[in-house]
Design an enzyme around this catalytic site. Sequence first.
Site, PDB file in Angstrom:
ATOM      1  N   THR A 127      17.881  18.479 -15.123  1.00 42.67           N
ATOM      2  CA  THR A 127      18.569  17.333 -15.726  1.00 42.67           C
ATOM      3  C   THR A 127      18.698  17.502 -17.236  1.00 42.67           C
ATOM      4  O   THR A 127      17.854  18.163 -17.870  1.00 42.67           O
ATOM      5  CB  THR A 127      17.773  16.048 -15.419  1.00 42.67           C
ATOM      6  N   ASP A 128      19.717  16.866 -17.810  1.00 45.02           N
ATOM      7  CA  ASP A 128      19.855  16.900 -19.273  1.00 45.02           C
ATOM      8  C   ASP A 128      18.722  16.128 -19.959  1.00 45.02           C
ATOM      9  O   ASP A 128      18.516  16.276 -21.162  1.00 45.02           O
ATOM     10  CB  ASP A 128      21.220  16.338 -19.710  1.00 45.02           C
ATOM     11  N   GLU A 129      17.974  15.328 -19.185  1.00 43.64           N
ATOM     12  CA  GLU A 129      16.914  14.522 -19.795  1.00 43.64           C
ATOM     13  C   GLU A 129      15.784  15.382 -20.355  1.00 43.64           C
ATOM     14  O   GLU A 129      14.976  14.914 -21.153  1.00 43.64           O
ATOM     15  CB  GLU A 129      16.391  13.485 -18.796  1.00 43.64           C
ATOM     16  N   TYR A 155       9.037  11.327 -16.171  1.00 48.92           N
ATOM     17  CA  TYR A 155      10.028  11.989 -15.289  1.00 48.92           C
ATOM     18  C   TYR A 155      10.597  13.229 -15.965  1.00 48.92           C
ATOM     19  O   TYR A 155      10.543  14.338 -15.414  1.00 48.92           O
ATOM     20  CB  TYR A 155      11.155  11.014 -14.924  1.00 48.92           C
ATOM     21  N   LYS A 159      10.248  17.341 -15.136  1.00 50.25           N
ATOM     22  CA  LYS A 159      11.387  18.228 -14.869  1.00 50.25           C
ATOM     23  C   LYS A 159      11.388  19.402 -15.848  1.00 50.25           C
ATOM     24  O   LYS A 159      11.701  20.537 -15.478  1.00 50.25           O
ATOM     25  CB  LYS A 159      12.711  17.450 -14.966  1.00 50.25           C
TER      26      LYS A 159
HETATM   27  P1  NAD Z   1      16.955  10.963  -5.113  1.00 48.41           P
HETATM   28  O1  NAD Z   1      15.756  10.234  -5.604  1.00 48.41           O
HETATM   29  O2  NAD Z   1      18.140  10.195  -4.642  1.00 48.41           O
HETATM   30  O3  NAD Z   1      16.533  11.933  -3.912  1.00 48.41           O
HETATM   31  C1  NAD Z   1      15.360  12.699  -3.938  1.00 48.41           C
HETATM   32  C2  NAD Z   1      15.094  13.192  -2.511  1.00 48.41           C
HETATM   33  O4  NAD Z   1      13.938  14.036  -2.558  1.00 48.41           O
HETATM   34  C3  NAD Z   1      14.809  12.086  -1.509  1.00 48.41           C
HETATM   35  O5  NAD Z   1      15.539  12.296  -0.323  1.00 48.41           O
HETATM   36  C4  NAD Z   1      13.304  12.198  -1.258  1.00 48.41           C
HETATM   37  O6  NAD Z   1      12.919  11.786   0.052  1.00 48.41           O
HETATM   38  C5  NAD Z   1      13.085  13.686  -1.463  1.00 48.41           C
HETATM   39  N1  NAD Z   1      11.700  14.008  -1.836  1.00 48.41           N
HETATM   40  C6  NAD Z   1      10.956  13.423  -2.817  1.00 48.41           C
HETATM   41  N2  NAD Z   1       9.730  13.958  -2.847  1.00 48.41           N
HETATM   42  C7  NAD Z   1       9.716  14.929  -1.890  1.00 48.41           C
HETATM   43  C8  NAD Z   1       8.721  15.852  -1.450  1.00 48.41           C
HETATM   44  N3  NAD Z   1       7.506  15.886  -2.019  1.00 48.41           N
HETATM   45  N4  NAD Z   1       9.038  16.703  -0.463  1.00 48.41           N
HETATM   46  C9  NAD Z   1      10.265  16.673   0.111  1.00 48.41           C
HETATM   47  N5  NAD Z   1      11.231  15.816  -0.244  1.00 48.41           N
HETATM   48  C10 NAD Z   1      10.956  14.951  -1.244  1.00 48.41           C
HETATM   49  O7  NAD Z   1      17.347  11.949  -6.298  1.00 48.41           O
HETATM   50  P2  NAD Z   1      18.794  12.427  -6.798  1.00 48.41           P
HETATM   51  O8  NAD Z   1      19.327  11.433  -7.744  1.00 48.41           O
HETATM   52  O9  NAD Z   1      19.608  12.862  -5.625  1.00 48.41           O
HETATM   53  O10 NAD Z   1      18.373  13.707  -7.651  1.00 48.41           O
HETATM   54  C11 NAD Z   1      18.226  14.973  -7.014  1.00 48.41           C
HETATM   55  C12 NAD Z   1      17.828  15.999  -8.048  1.00 48.41           C
HETATM   56  O11 NAD Z   1      18.806  16.066  -9.080  1.00 48.41           O
HETATM   57  C13 NAD Z   1      16.498  15.681  -8.736  1.00 48.41           C
HETATM   58  O12 NAD Z   1      15.780  16.879  -8.883  1.00 48.41           O
HETATM   59  C14 NAD Z   1      16.909  15.117 -10.093  1.00 48.41           C
HETATM   60  O13 NAD Z   1      15.939  15.404 -11.065  1.00 48.41           O
HETATM   61  C15 NAD Z   1      18.200  15.874 -10.345  1.00 48.41           C
HETATM   62  N6  NAD Z   1      19.204  15.186 -11.183  1.00 48.41           N
HETATM   63  C16 NAD Z   1      19.599  13.904 -10.873  1.00 48.41           C
HETATM   64  C17 NAD Z   1      20.588  13.289 -11.657  1.00 48.41           C
HETATM   65  C18 NAD Z   1      21.085  11.902 -11.321  1.00 48.41           C
HETATM   66  O14 NAD Z   1      21.902  11.348 -12.074  1.00 48.41           O
HETATM   67  N7  NAD Z   1      20.690  11.291 -10.205  1.00 48.41           N
HETATM   68  C19 NAD Z   1      21.153  13.973 -12.739  1.00 48.41           C
HETATM   69  C20 NAD Z   1      20.705  15.275 -13.020  1.00 48.41           C
HETATM   70  C21 NAD Z   1      19.746  15.876 -12.226  1.00 48.41           C
HETATM   71  P1  TYD Z   2      19.378   5.062 -14.705  1.00 46.91           P
HETATM   72  O1  TYD Z   2      20.489   4.859 -13.712  1.00 46.91           O
HETATM   73  O2  TYD Z   2      17.995   4.657 -14.324  1.00 46.91           O
HETATM   74  O3  TYD Z   2      19.434   6.596 -15.125  1.00 46.91           O
HETATM   75  P2  TYD Z   2      18.660   7.366 -16.341  1.00 46.91           P
HETATM   76  O4  TYD Z   2      17.534   6.549 -16.799  1.00 46.91           O
HETATM   77  O5  TYD Z   2      18.208   8.605 -15.648  1.00 46.91           O
HETATM   78  O6  TYD Z   2      19.704   7.615 -17.382  1.00 46.91           O
HETATM   79  O7  TYD Z   2      19.741   4.282 -16.024  1.00 46.91           O
HETATM   80  C1  TYD Z   2      20.966   4.539 -16.709  1.00 46.91           C
HETATM   81  C2  TYD Z   2      20.963   3.708 -17.978  1.00 46.91           C
HETATM   82  O8  TYD Z   2      21.045   2.319 -17.607  1.00 46.91           O
HETATM   83  C3  TYD Z   2      19.693   3.840 -18.799  1.00 46.91           C
HETATM   84  O9  TYD Z   2      20.025   3.789 -20.187  1.00 46.91           O
HETATM   85  C4  TYD Z   2      18.875   2.624 -18.421  1.00 46.91           C
HETATM   86  C5  TYD Z   2      19.939   1.582 -18.108  1.00 46.91           C
HETATM   87  N1  TYD Z   2      19.581   0.581 -17.076  1.00 46.91           N
HETATM   88  C6  TYD Z   2      19.775  -0.791 -17.332  1.00 46.91           C
HETATM   89  O10 TYD Z   2      20.230  -1.178 -18.426  1.00 46.91           O
HETATM   90  N2  TYD Z   2      19.458  -1.671 -16.352  1.00 46.91           N
HETATM   91  C7  TYD Z   2      18.935  -1.292 -15.144  1.00 46.91           C
HETATM   92  O11 TYD Z   2      18.625  -2.172 -14.302  1.00 46.91           O
HETATM   93  C8  TYD Z   2      18.771   0.111 -14.890  1.00 46.91           C
HETATM   94  C9  TYD Z   2      18.203   0.595 -13.577  1.00 46.91           C
HETATM   95  C10 TYD Z   2      19.112   1.015 -15.891  1.00 46.91           C
END
Ligand code: NAD
Ligand code: TYD
Length: 342
Positions: A127-129, A155, A159
């Site tokens: 992630t970019d975070e 978090y 990562k």
């Molecule tokens: P999510 O929380 O929707 O899904 C995570 C999945 O991993 C779930 O299905 C969960 O059951 C499974 N999981 C968790 N712990 C586990 C374990 N110990 N063993 C097996 N399975 C397990 O997450 P997401 O938003 O789909 O993100 C997926 C990946 O992409 C993550 O690694 C996250 O850091 C990365 N990512 C997410 C975003 C975003 O905007 N959501 C952006 C950049 C990178």
């Molecule tokens: P989020 O979807 O949790 O993603 P991330 O923290 O990984 O960027 O949050 C996106 C942005 O929205 C973040 O700046 C936090 C804000 N946010 C709210 O303002 N209200 C909410 O209820 C949530 C879940 C997030």
Amino acid sequence: MKKTWLVTGGAGFIGGNFIYHILSAHDDVDVVCVDSLTYAGNLSTLAGAMNDPRFAFVRADIRDCDAMRGVFAEHKPTAVVNFAAESHVDRSIKDPGIFISTNVTGTQVLMDCCLEFGTERFHQVSTDEVYGDLPLDRPDLFFTEDTPLDPSSPYSASKAAADLLALAYRRTYGLNVTISRCSNNYGPYQFPEKLIPLTIANALEGRRLPVYGKGENVRDWLYVEDHCRAIDAVIDRGKPGEVYNIGGHNEMRNIDIVKKICNLLGKPHDLIEFVADRKGHDLRYAIDPTKAKRELGWEPKTKFVDGIKSTVEWYLSHESWWREIISGEYKEYYRKMYGGKS
Ligand code: NAD
Ligand code: TYD
């Protein structure tokens, strides 16, 4: 030669979308999904793949060495794509331990299996975070692959640790690793604790729309299918040991996103409620995706205006998917997180 990709975390948001992408884009790839089905994993997300002969699902925890060795021995994956993670910043602030365990130890277990079973590629979905944040008043600054890691939350720190471990496995053991660091995703199947689906679900239920602080924090939003295409491109054309930033130059303030969703749903802006800010809240994320474009030929295809419209439509036409989720453990999470405020 037949390829088998082990996709971890495929019952979650991005992993689920990635599995559908791979099954439709590649005839020569079989997919094995490993997911432990935490609160964030939903088998209903994978319902459309379950009858595909090229797809198999294994419920298992990536931290469980014996279980992972069993999966590698049986399926002999040619590549591993690691999505499995604890992914929500707010949960990591309340309970960091599981983030270190899943995101760091889980990654280590998978890479050890890759070494033991001779898996050709390990791709870490990051992630970019991991770069921390950028100031709001410097729109000229972007995260590049050379930006120092400076994570702010448990978090993002977990990562970043996993990324460093993956690069160490490359150098020490010669494991063929690649890493992609993507900006915020949105689209179908996103768990409704994240900003966009939470806002859609709350607005549809006539609940308050919680916005942290003044809503001025900026995120760089990418449609999930574009992220899936990018990971596919990294696995196909990425160089071993390299990191690729993925993003679409689509920066938006949280408050503007929430208002946009209200407008699409025909809901009043007075549903918006400004609530206490997140601890350590990152101000701005902004990706420079030049390397992915130059080396992989990857570019995003979906404009935000179209992606957010189809995302809202998806939640409208898949009410049973998210209603089932918000009726379970989520209720208790929501009460603890937002109290009586929203
Ligand atoms: P999510 O929380 O929707 O899904 C995570 C999945 O991993 C779930 O299905 C969960 O059951 C499974 N999981 C968790 N712990 C586990 C374990 N110990 N063993 C097996 N399975 C397990 O997450 P997401 O938003 O789909 O993100 C997926 C990946 O992409 C993550 O690694 C996250 O850091 C990365 N990512 C997410 C975003 C975003 O905007 N959501 C952006 C950049 C990178
Ligand atoms: P989020 O979807 O949790 O993603 P991330 O923290 O990984 O960027 O949050 C996106 C942005 O929205 C973040 O700046 C936090 C804000 N946010 C709210 O303002 N209200 C909410 O209820 C949530 C879940 C997030």
